[in-house]
Write a protein that holds these residues in place. Structure first.
Motif, PDB file in Angstrom:
ATOM      1  N   UNK A   1      14.629  31.659  37.430  1.00  0.00           N
ATOM      2  CA  UNK A   1      13.674  32.490  37.917  1.00  0.00           C
ATOM      3  C   UNK A   1      13.617  32.346  39.616  1.00  0.00           C
TER       4      UNK A   1
ATOM      5  N   UNK B   1      13.649  35.726  41.579  1.00  0.00           N
ATOM      6  CA  UNK B   1      12.746  36.289  42.543  1.00  0.00           C
ATOM      7  C   UNK B   1      13.581  36.243  43.630  1.00  0.00           C
TER       8      UNK B   1
ATOM      9  N   UNK C   1      12.450  44.519  47.365  1.00  0.00           N
ATOM     10  CA  UNK C   1      11.542  44.683  48.190  1.00  0.00           C
ATOM     11  C   UNK C   1      11.909  45.048  49.667  1.00  0.00           C
ATOM     12  N   UNK C   2      12.733  43.780  50.413  1.00  0.00           N
ATOM     13  CA  UNK C   2      13.437  43.841  51.848  1.00  0.00           C
ATOM     14  C   UNK C   2      13.839  45.015  51.831  1.00  0.00           C
TER      15      UNK C   2
ATOM     16  N   UNK D   1      21.007  26.639  51.126  1.00  0.00           N
ATOM     17  CA  UNK D   1      20.170  28.198  50.818  1.00  0.00           C
ATOM     18  C   UNK D   1      19.976  29.269  51.870  1.00  0.00           C
TER      19      UNK D   1
ATOM     20  N   UNK E   1      12.303  28.483  52.396  1.00  0.00           N
ATOM     21  CA  UNK E   1      11.746  29.817  51.188  1.00  0.00           C
ATOM     22  C   UNK E   1      12.274  30.725  52.534  1.00  0.00           C
TER      23      UNK E   1
ATOM     24  N   UNK F   1      13.378  34.373  53.657  1.00  0.00           N
ATOM     25  CA  UNK F   1      12.556  35.796  53.150  1.00  0.00           C
ATOM     26  C   UNK F   1      12.846  36.098  54.996  1.00  0.00           C
TER      27      UNK F   1
ATOM     28  N   UNK G   1      15.801  37.942  55.373  1.00  0.00           N
ATOM     29  CA  UNK G   1      16.271  38.575  54.275  1.00  0.00           C
ATOM     30  C   UNK G   1      15.322  40.348  54.948  1.00  0.00           C
ATOM     31  N   UNK G   2      14.200  40.469  55.617  1.00  0.00           N
ATOM     32  CA  UNK G   2      13.356  41.581  55.861  1.00  0.00           C
ATOM     33  C   UNK G   2      14.051  41.805  57.166  1.00  0.00           C
TER      34      UNK G   2
ATOM     35  N   UNK H   1       7.810  28.375  41.340  1.00  0.00           N
ATOM     36  CA  UNK H   1       9.193  29.876  42.095  1.00  0.00           C
ATOM     37  C   UNK H   1       7.911  30.791  40.566  1.00  0.00           C
ATOM     38  N   UNK H   2       8.114  31.101  39.348  1.00  0.00           N
ATOM     39  CA  UNK H   2       7.112  32.292  38.406  1.00  0.00           C
ATOM     40  C   UNK H   2       6.105  32.365  39.411  1.00  0.00           C
TER      41      UNK H   2
ATOM     42  N   UNK I   1       5.010  31.888  42.806  1.00  0.00           N
ATOM     43  CA  UNK I   1       5.381  33.185  43.792  1.00  0.00           C
ATOM     44  C   UNK I   1       6.047  33.925  43.781  1.00  0.00           C
ATOM     45  N   UNK I   2       6.351  34.235  42.173  1.00  0.00           N
ATOM     46  CA  UNK I   2       6.708  35.978  41.632  1.00  0.00           C
ATOM     47  C   UNK I   2       6.119  36.394  40.953  1.00  0.00           C
TER      48      UNK I   2
ATOM     49  N   UNK J   1       5.045  38.006  47.521  1.00  0.00           N
ATOM     50  CA  UNK J   1       6.320  38.150  48.611  1.00  0.00           C
ATOM     51  C   UNK J   1       6.760  39.456  48.147  1.00  0.00           C
ATOM     52  N   UNK J   2       6.706  39.808  46.719  1.00  0.00           N
ATOM     53  CA  UNK J   2       7.120  40.888  45.857  1.00  0.00           C
ATOM     54  C   UNK J   2       5.832  41.594  45.305  1.00  0.00           C
TER      55      UNK J   2
ATOM     56  N   UNK K   1       5.337  46.134  41.558  1.00  0.00           N
ATOM     57  CA  UNK K   1       7.334  46.329  40.539  1.00  0.00           C
ATOM     58  C   UNK K   1       7.466  45.416  40.128  1.00  0.00           C
ATOM     59  N   UNK K   2       6.831  44.814  39.669  1.00  0.00           N
ATOM     60  CA  UNK K   2       7.116  43.775  37.902  1.00  0.00           C
ATOM     61  C   UNK K   2       7.457  44.705  36.918  1.00  0.00           C
TER      62      UNK K   2
END
Lengths: 261, 258
Positions: free
Chosen positions: A37, A41, A48-49, A179, B35, B39, B42-43, B175-176, B178-179, B184-185, B189-190
């Motif tokens: 997961x 994730x 998305x980014x 991470x 996290x 994120x 990344x953005x 995390x599942x 979260x996803x 965030x997503x 889109x899933x």
């Protein structure tokens, strides 16, 4: 002979005794579901980014998850003994410390390796990422090296556990640092300069880079330097961990703080 | 009134206890920040700006609420068992379920601290402009989401009363959620088969309400209504489950042994 026995049999016994991982109720969620997961994730966040591709996040996060057993298990070599009231027995034993603690590290390296390889395989299938069969042996070597270097860092964590009671918190914090810094989801070039400089001294950074190059089709020769650096870091952290263990053990005995850290 | 007093006092007691725990208190603040930092990086690497960064910041902030609840909720009753207080809870004249609700609400409240910390981190470290279109609705949405996540935690806590190793299951649920809850997503889109699962989870609707109230547009009230409705459903299921589980454990004399 005694040292060899402590190294292999003692290490395996400790590994089995310290963690109740032999139950599938712990093993499957912790070592199989969570890493997969984790990969999904970040692959979706990357989409998305609008950065990276699935292969990038697959490799980075699969290798990162080798750190779960490497950090947590090694931290528990001290914390778990303390919780069970066996730390004074362990410390008062005449066993040589190097085989005693390195023996505990060996099964953990294998554990970390298996976690990362399973995550890599299942993640590749789920995300539809193609990793050519020919690259798998070299990838496996890169993952094994990363498991080794992470376990070196874990050994340092084990030493710190002689002073820090909350080993789970400490291991989580180290995992979080890896991470962010180790180029798992963000390339080093996209990080601020000081973060990139720190990353070069952390385990995983060079191993992940090597794994990514292998997956992109590079030969083993191209990643040799990265792998050697990763091994050197692992040896360095393990050596530092053993030295710190020896020093903190003496201090704990002197100040009588073995059970009360 | 007695019930409100019970929930209030127990929530406050649990909140004080958890705030002093390194795992429940400190790590609940730090873990989502790791996290969130990843994120944000990344953005930023993807040259995101304005609404996209705000959306990422708000989503990463809500991650903290769930993070503080999932593992600890699953482990809560095992902890009571270890401390020898599970039997006392079951023996109390008050409904067992009612004693567990404030416990998980306190976890979600610590998550709210984490949410604020993440938003401040985004603002001051990454320079994300936290502009909220409807502040009142934003606060209400956060409060309702905290309650809903607390109720989901309650359901997990009750469901895991028989499992010694429930912490691992709770950790694996972090995390599942979260996803698939679109923190965030985007849920759209899933894969299509995941979306019905998302709709059954209250955080999905809470997140939608928070995002709508922060960015403007949409219908935050609809999200709030769904979030509250699902929280009530979790409460009902948990209440029946608690009665059944506790009865079974008492009949089989396995309360302390599970």
């Amino acid at each position: 002979m005694t040292s060899l026995r402590i190294l292999f049999i003692g290490g395996l016994t400790s590994y089995r005794a310290l963690f109740n991982w032999l139950t599938p109720w712990v093993l499957i969620p912790t070592f199989i579901l969570s890493p997969i997961v984790h990969i999904l994730l970040f692959a979706y966040i990357g989409r998305t980014a609008g950065v990276g591709d699935d292969r990038y996040f697959l490799i980075g996060n699969a290798v990162l998850n080798a750190a779960i057993p490497c950090l947590f298990a090694m931290g528990n070599t001290i914390g778990g003994e303390r919780n069970q009231g066996t730390l004074p027995l362990l410390i008062s034993s005449p066993a040589k410390r190097v085989p005693l603690f390195l023996g505990r590290a060996l099964p953990v390296i294998v554990n970390g390796f298996v976690v990362a390889v399973v995550a890599l395989g299942v993640g590749a299938v789920l995300l539809g990422v193609s990793l050519p069969t020919a690259t798998w042996p070299a990838l496996a070597i890169a993952v094994a090296v990363c498991s080794f270097s992470c376990t070196g860092l874990g050994l340092l964590g084990a030493a710190v556990a002689l002073r820090v009671r909350e080993t789970a918190v400490m291991s989580n914090v180290i995992f979080g640092i890896l991470m962010i810094f180790a180029g798992v989801n963000v390339p080093l070039l996209a990080l601020p300069g000081w973060m990139g400089a720190v990353a070069n001294w952390l385990p995983l950074t060079h191993g992940i880079e090597a794994a990514r190059q292998l997956a992109a089709g590079s030969g083993f020769a191209a990643i040799r330097a990265d792998l050697f650096t990763e091994i050197a870091l692992g040896v360095g952290y393990a050596g530092l961990g053993l030295l710190l263990l020896a020093w903190l053990e003496r201090e704990s005995r002197r100040k009588s703080t073995l059970d009360t850290a | 009134m007695r019930i409100v007093r019970l929930i209030g006092i127990t929530w406050w007691l649990q909140l004080k206890m958890r705030s002093r725990s390194a795992f429940d208190g400190l790590l609940s603040l730090l873990w989502p920040l790791f996290f969130a930092t990843t994120i944000f990086l990344m953005f930023r690497q993807g040259n995101a700006a304005g609404p996209a960064m705000l959306s990422a910041a708000v989503g990463a902030a809500v991650m903290g609420i769930w993070s503080a609840t999932s593992t600890t909720a699953a482990f809560a009753l095992q902890m009571e068992r270890r401390q020898g207080t599970l039997e006392l809870l079951v023996a109390a004249p008050t409904s067992f379920a009612l004693l567990i609700v404030p416990l998980t609400l306190s976890m979600a409240t610590i998550g709210a601290y984490s949410m604020i910390a993440t938003l401040l981190w985004g603002r001051f470290v990454f320079g994300i402009h936290i502009t909220v279109d409807d502040p009142a609705m934003f606060v209400v949405s956060v409060a309702v989401t905290v309650i809903a996540i607390g109720m989901l935690g309650f359901l997990i806590a009750i469901a895991s009363v028989r499992y010694r190793t429930a912490w691992a299951l709770g950790s694996a649920l972090e995390m599942p959620v979260w996803l698939i809850c679109g923190l965030v997503v985007a849920v759209s889109s899933l894969p299509a088969w995941v979306r019905p699962i998302s709709w059954m989870l209250a955080p999905t609707w809470g997140m939608a309400a928070i995002r709508d109230s922060a960015q403007g547009g949409g219908n935050p009230l609809a999200g709030l209504a769904m979030c509250l409705g699902l929280a009530a459903v979790y409460g009902l299921i948990g209440w029946f489950l608690a009665r059944w589980m506790v009865h079974s454990a008492r009949v089989n004399a396995t309360l302390a042994l599970s």
